[in-house]
Design an enzyme around this catalytic site. Structure first.
Site, PDB file in Angstrom:
ATOM      1  N   GLU A  42      -3.844  -0.901   1.783  1.00 55.96           N
ATOM      2  CA  GLU A  42      -4.878  -1.078   1.202  1.00 55.96           C
ATOM      3  C   GLU A  42      -3.446  -1.535  -0.077  1.00 55.96           C
ATOM      4  OE1 GLU A  42      -5.118   2.504  -0.382  1.00 55.96           O
ATOM      5  OE2 GLU A  42      -5.636   2.518  -2.104  1.00 55.96           O
ATOM      6  N   ARG A  71       4.807   7.937  12.384  1.00 59.55           N
ATOM      7  CA  ARG A  71       5.031   6.879  11.364  1.00 59.55           C
ATOM      8  C   ARG A  71       6.792   6.601  10.969  1.00 59.55           C
ATOM      9  NH1 ARG A  71       1.788   7.315   7.201  1.00 59.55           N
ATOM     10  NH2 ARG A  71       3.045   6.600   5.227  1.00 59.55           N
ATOM     11  N   LYS A 112       4.261   4.508  -0.714  1.00 58.03           N
ATOM     12  CA  LYS A 112       3.698   3.615  -1.665  1.00 58.03           C
ATOM     13  C   LYS A 112       4.003   4.834  -3.123  1.00 58.03           C
ATOM     14  CE  LYS A 112       0.245   1.158   0.300  1.00 58.03           C
ATOM     15  NZ  LYS A 112      -0.202   0.588   0.893  1.00 58.03           N
TER      16      LYS A 112
HETATM   17  P1  ATP Z   1       2.409   4.868   2.357  1.00 61.67           P
HETATM   18  O1  ATP Z   1       2.107   6.394   2.898  1.00 61.67           O
HETATM   19  O2  ATP Z   1       3.053   4.173   2.470  1.00 61.67           O
HETATM   20  O3  ATP Z   1       1.249   4.828   0.688  1.00 61.67           O
HETATM   21  P2  ATP Z   1      -0.489   3.954   3.233  1.00 61.67           P
HETATM   22  O4  ATP Z   1      -0.434   4.953   5.085  1.00 61.67           O
HETATM   23  O5  ATP Z   1      -0.982   4.860   2.456  1.00 61.67           O
HETATM   24  O6  ATP Z   1       1.457   4.243   3.125  1.00 61.67           O
HETATM   25  P3  ATP Z   1      -1.244   1.265   4.035  1.00 61.67           P
HETATM   26  O7  ATP Z   1      -1.503  -0.013   2.823  1.00 61.67           O
HETATM   27  O8  ATP Z   1      -2.643   2.220   4.081  1.00 61.67           O
HETATM   28  O9  ATP Z   1      -0.548   2.393   3.132  1.00 61.67           O
HETATM   29  O10 ATP Z   1      -0.736   1.435   5.259  1.00 61.67           O
HETATM   30  C1  ATP Z   1      -1.244  -0.415   5.773  1.00 61.67           C
HETATM   31  C2  ATP Z   1      -1.038   0.255   7.483  1.00 61.67           C
HETATM   32  O11 ATP Z   1       0.168   0.456   7.626  1.00 61.67           O
HETATM   33  C3  ATP Z   1      -1.749   1.028   7.632  1.00 61.67           C
HETATM   34  O12 ATP Z   1      -2.321   1.124   9.702  1.00 61.67           O
HETATM   35  C4  ATP Z   1      -0.530   2.707   8.689  1.00 61.67           C
HETATM   36  O13 ATP Z   1      -1.451   3.379   9.164  1.00 61.67           O
HETATM   37  C5  ATP Z   1       0.355   1.638   8.455  1.00 61.67           C
HETATM   38  N1  ATP Z   1       1.720   2.377   7.636  1.00 61.67           N
HETATM   39  C6  ATP Z   1       1.526   3.072   6.769  1.00 61.67           C
HETATM   40  N2  ATP Z   1       3.119   3.418   6.835  1.00 61.67           N
HETATM   41  C7  ATP Z   1       3.955   3.329   8.062  1.00 61.67           C
HETATM   42  C8  ATP Z   1       5.178   4.324   8.410  1.00 61.67           C
HETATM   43  N3  ATP Z   1       6.047   4.679   7.243  1.00 61.67           N
HETATM   44  N4  ATP Z   1       5.450   3.319   9.321  1.00 61.67           N
HETATM   45  C9  ATP Z   1       3.735   2.425  10.856  1.00 61.67           C
HETATM   46  N5  ATP Z   1       3.097   2.501   9.733  1.00 61.67           N
HETATM   47  C10 ATP Z   1       2.998   2.477   8.501  1.00 61.67           C
HETATM   48 MG    MG Z   2      -3.243   4.574   2.765  1.00 61.03          MG
END
Ligand code: ATP
Ligand code: MG
Length: 567
Positions: free
Chosen positions: A37, A263, A273
Site C-alpha cells: 500500500e 512476518r 509504517k
Molecule cells: P505495516 O504493518 O508496516 O504497516 P503492511 O502490511 O500494512 O505493513 P503493506 O504495504 O500492506 O504493508 O505490505 C505489502 C506486503 O508486505 C504485504 O504482502 C505484507 O504482508 C508484507 N509485509 C508487510 N510487513 C511485513 C513483515 N514485517 N514481514 C513480512 N512481510 C511483510
Molecule cells: Mg497493509
C-alpha cells in the site's frame, strides 16, 4: 561462492508450489505478486516479502507483479509510489512490464460488486460503521442482522448506483457482502465491501466517491492478474475464508491460492509504517531514510548492501510461527558480505598526533597497502607516511592495565603496513593535563614487506599520515530503541517512542581519513581497518568534504566506544 550458498532453500511454500507443479495445477505456472500500500516507505519486513515473492518467481521461471494496493485515497502519496519502485529495484528485483495498481481495477471491481448484488449476495446498508461494529457480536455469540439485509436486488442496484453518483453523504451507506451473521469468523459477518469517501485519489482524481475495501479488492486484483499463489503474512489467515468466498461467489476465471507466512519482526526496532511515520513526522529521526531506520532507504544510506539483505532473508527462512529475529543476525549478514567486497582504507576516528623524533622534518615515503585481503584481484595501493601521523586516542595509554597491547611509554607496537615504533613519552597540555601528542622513535629496519619486518611485537595499530590525511565527520549509530520489543507494552498505554535510545547517534567531528577517501561517493562502502565498515552519507557528504556513516562495527568496536570516557 560455495555451493551451499547457491543451494535453493526449501520451506512449506516451496513444497506447496512443487506439489502444484507436479500435479499440473495452474498449467505449471507460478505467478506471484508483491502488493504494497503506497502509504509509507518500505522496511525490512517488506524486504522479506519481496525476496520471497520475487524469489519464487525466479526459482520456478514464473513472474512476480508489483501491484500498488492503492484503495485508500486519504493516506497515499506518489512520493511513496516512487520510493517503493526504487527500493524493489535496489534489492535486485524486476517486475518487467508487470506493474499494476488496484486503482486501475476500480471499474472492474465496481462491476463485480454489481454482479454480487445481482446474485443476491450483497446489499446496501444504512447503518453507521459504529452500529455495524456493535451488531457484529463476538465469536461466541452470533451478530445481529441488519434491518436492510433483505432489500430487493432492484433496490440495492439502484442505491449502489446512486452511491457511485455521489448522492449520499460519507458514512450514510455502505455495501456489504451477505454472508453469515452467525459465522464464528467475524470477518464473515456481512463485511463492508464498499464505502463512500469523497476524497480525490492520487491516480483517479475525482472520478470515484465510492472505494472498495481491502478484502474485496485484494482477492479480485489477484484473480484479474492471474496470480497463482497469493503469499501474505499470517494476520490474513482469518481473512482467507472471505478471500475464497468472494472468488467463489463471482464468475471469475482464476482463483489464486492464498498462503500465509510469519512476518519479520526484528529486535530493537519497530516494523510498522504507522510507527515509522510517527518518528518521521515528529522529527525524531532524520527522515524516512535516517540510517537508524529499518527502512530499505535507511539501510541503503547506512551502507548495507542488497546482497546482504537477500542473504539475511534467506538465512531466516519462511515459517508459520511468529517470532523475533535478533538484529545481530542482520548485522552478521551485512558484515559477511562487506568483508568479501569492501575495500580496506586507513582512518582514525579520534586522532592523537604521533611524532617520530628520529625522522627529518620533511620525511615522506609511500608504502604499500593491501586493498582487500579477501579479494586477490583487489590489488594494492600506495599510502603516504611522514614524520607526523595520527593514531586513535584509544590506542594510547600512559598508565595502562596489564593486557594493553597498544602504545604506551617504553613499549613497541607495529603500525599496519609500516614500521615498528617505540613510544618515548607523552606531551601534555600544561593547563589541562590532557595528552596532546606522543613522541616516538621508529625502527627503520622493520618496514612491512622488507627483510627484518618479521620481528614480532604484540600490538598492531591503524594510523593515517598527518600531512596528507583529510578531516571528516563520522557518524556512529547504535540501536534506535533500547529495549528488544519497543511496542510490547503499548497495550498498557506505554508509548513505543518512550523507548527510543537517546544515544543512538554520536557524531565525531574531526576524524582523519586517508587521502584517497576524500572523493568517496555514497553507495561505496569501505572497511576502515581495525574499526568497522563505513560509507559516505548521501545527505551530508560533499565532494572533498565527506561525512561517513558507520554501517556496522567489526564486532568489538562499539564496546570500545561505550567504555567510560571512551567518547
Ligand atoms: P505495516 O504493518 O508496516 O504497516 P503492511 O502490511 O500494512 O505493513 P503493506 O504495504 O500492506 O504493508 O505490505 C505489502 C506486503 O508486505 C504485504 O504482502 C505484507 O504482508 C508484507 N509485509 C508487510 N510487513 C511485513 C513483515 N514485517 N514481514 C513480512 N512481510 C511483510
Ligand atoms: Mg497493509
Amino acid at each position: 561462492m560455495s555451493s551451499t550458498e547457491n543451494a535453493p532453500s526449501t520451506d512449506f511454500i516451496r513444497e506447496i508450489i512443487e506439489k502444484d507443479l507436479a500435479s499440473g495445477k495452474n498449467d505449471g505456472k507460478v505467478i506471484t505478486r508483491f502488493p504494497p500500500e503506497p502509504n509509507g516507505y518500505l522496511h525490512l519486513g517488506h524486504a522479506k516479502s519481496i525476496c520471497l515473492n520475487f524469489g519464487l518467481a525466479q526459482q520456478y521461471q514464473g513472474r512476480c507483479h508489483l501491484r500498488f494496493d492503492d484503495t485508500n485515497p486519504a493516506k497515499e502519496d506518489p512520493e511513496y509510489v516512487d520510493s517503493i519502485q526504487e527500493d524493489v529495484k535496489w534489492l535486485g528485483f524486476d517486475w518487467n512490464n508487470h506493474l499494476y495498481h488496484a486503482s486501475d481495477y476500480f471499474e472492474k471491481l465496481y462491476d463485480y460488486a454489481v454482479q454480487l448484488i445481482q446474485k443476491g449476495k450483497a446489499y446496501v446498508c444504512d447503518l453507521t460503521l459504529e452500529e455495524i461494529r456493535q451488531n457484529r457480536g463476538v465469536p461466541t455469540r452470533p451478530g445481529v442482522e441488519s434491518p436492510y439485509r433483505s432489500r430487493s436486488v432492484e433496490e440495492n442496484l439502484e442505491l449502489f448506483e446512486r452511491m457511485r453518483k455521489g448522492e449520499f453523504e460519507e458514512g450514510s451507506k455502505v455495501l456489504r457482502a451477505k454472508i453469515d451473521m452467525a459465522s464464528p469468523n467475524l470477518h464473515m459477518r456481512d463485511p463492508v465491501i464498499y464505502r463512500i469517501k469523497k476524497a480525490a485519489h492520487h491516480r483517479t482524481g475525482d472520478k470515484w466517491v465510492v472505494y472498495p475495501m481491502y478484502d474485496f479488492t485484494h482477492c479480485l486484483s489477484d484473480s484479474i492478474e492471474g496470480i497463482t499463489h497469493s503469499v501474505c503474512t499470517l494476520e490474513f489467515e482469518v481473512h482467507r475464508p472471505l478471500y475464497d468466498w468472494v472468488l467463489d461467489a463471482l464468475d471469475v476465471e482464476c482463483h489464486p491460492q492464498q498462503i500465509e507466512f510469519a512476518r519479520l519482526k526484528l529486535s530493537y526496532t519497530v516494523m510498522s509504517k504507522r510507527k515509522l511515520l510517527e518518528l518521521v513526522h515528529e522529527g525524531l529521526v532524520d527522515g524516512w531514510n535516517d540510517p537508524r531506520m529499518p527502512t530499505i532507504s535507511g539501510i541503503r544510506r547506512r551502507g548495507y548492501t542488497p546482497e546482504s539483505i537477500r542473504e539475511f532473508c534467506k538465512s531466516i527462512g519462511v515459517t508459520k510461527f511468529n517470532g523475533m529475529t535478533d538484529i545481530a543476525v542482520l548485522e552478521h549478514s551485512v558484515r559477511g558480505h562487506l568483508n568479501k567486497t569492501a575495500p580496506r582504507r586507513m582512518a582514525v576516528l579520534k586522532p592523537l598526533k604521533v611524532v617520530f623524533e628520529n625522522l627529518p622534518e620533511d620525511y615522506h615515503e609511500e608504502l604499500d597497502a593491501v586493498n582487500n585481503p579477501e579479494d586477490p584481484d583487489a590489488g594494492k595501493r600506495k599510502i603516504s607516511f611522514s614524520r607526523e601521523i595520527y593514531i586513535d586516542q584509544d590506542d594510547f595509554m600512559e598508565d595502562p592495565p596489564k593486557k594493553f597491547h597498544r602504545l604506551t611509554p617504553g613499549k613497541e607496537v607495529r603500525l599496519k603496513y609500516a614500521y615498528i615504533i617505540k613510544c618515548e613519552r607523552a606531551i601534555k597540555d600544561e593547563a589541562t593535563g590532557e595528552i596532546i601528542e606522543v613522541r616516538c622513535t621508529l625502527d627503520p629496519e622493520t618496514r612491512s614487506g622488507m627483510p627484518g619486518a618479521d620481528r614480532k611485537v604484540k600490538g598492531v595499530l591503524g594510523w593515517v599520515d598527518a600531512k596528507t590525511a583529510v578531516s571528516a565527520e563520522v557518524r556512529l549509530y547504535d540501536r534506535l530503541f533500547n529495549v528488544p520489543d519497543p511496542a510490547a507494552d503499548e497495550k498498557d498505554g506505554v508509548d513505543f517512542k518512550s523507548h527510543l535510545n537517546p544515544d543512538s547517534l554520536s557524531i565525531l567531528e574531526n576524524s582523519k581519513i586517508e587521502a584517497s577517501l576524500a572523493e568517496a561517493a555514497p553507495g561505496e562502502t569501505f572497511q576502515f581497518e581495525r574499526i568497522g565498515y563505513f560509507t559516505p552519507d548521501s545527505r551530508y557528504s560533499k565532494p572533498g568534504q565527506p561525512v561517513f556513516n558507520r554501517t556496522v562495527s567489526l564486532r568489538d568496536t562499539w564496546a570500545k566506544f561505550q567504555k567510560p570516557g571512551g567518547k
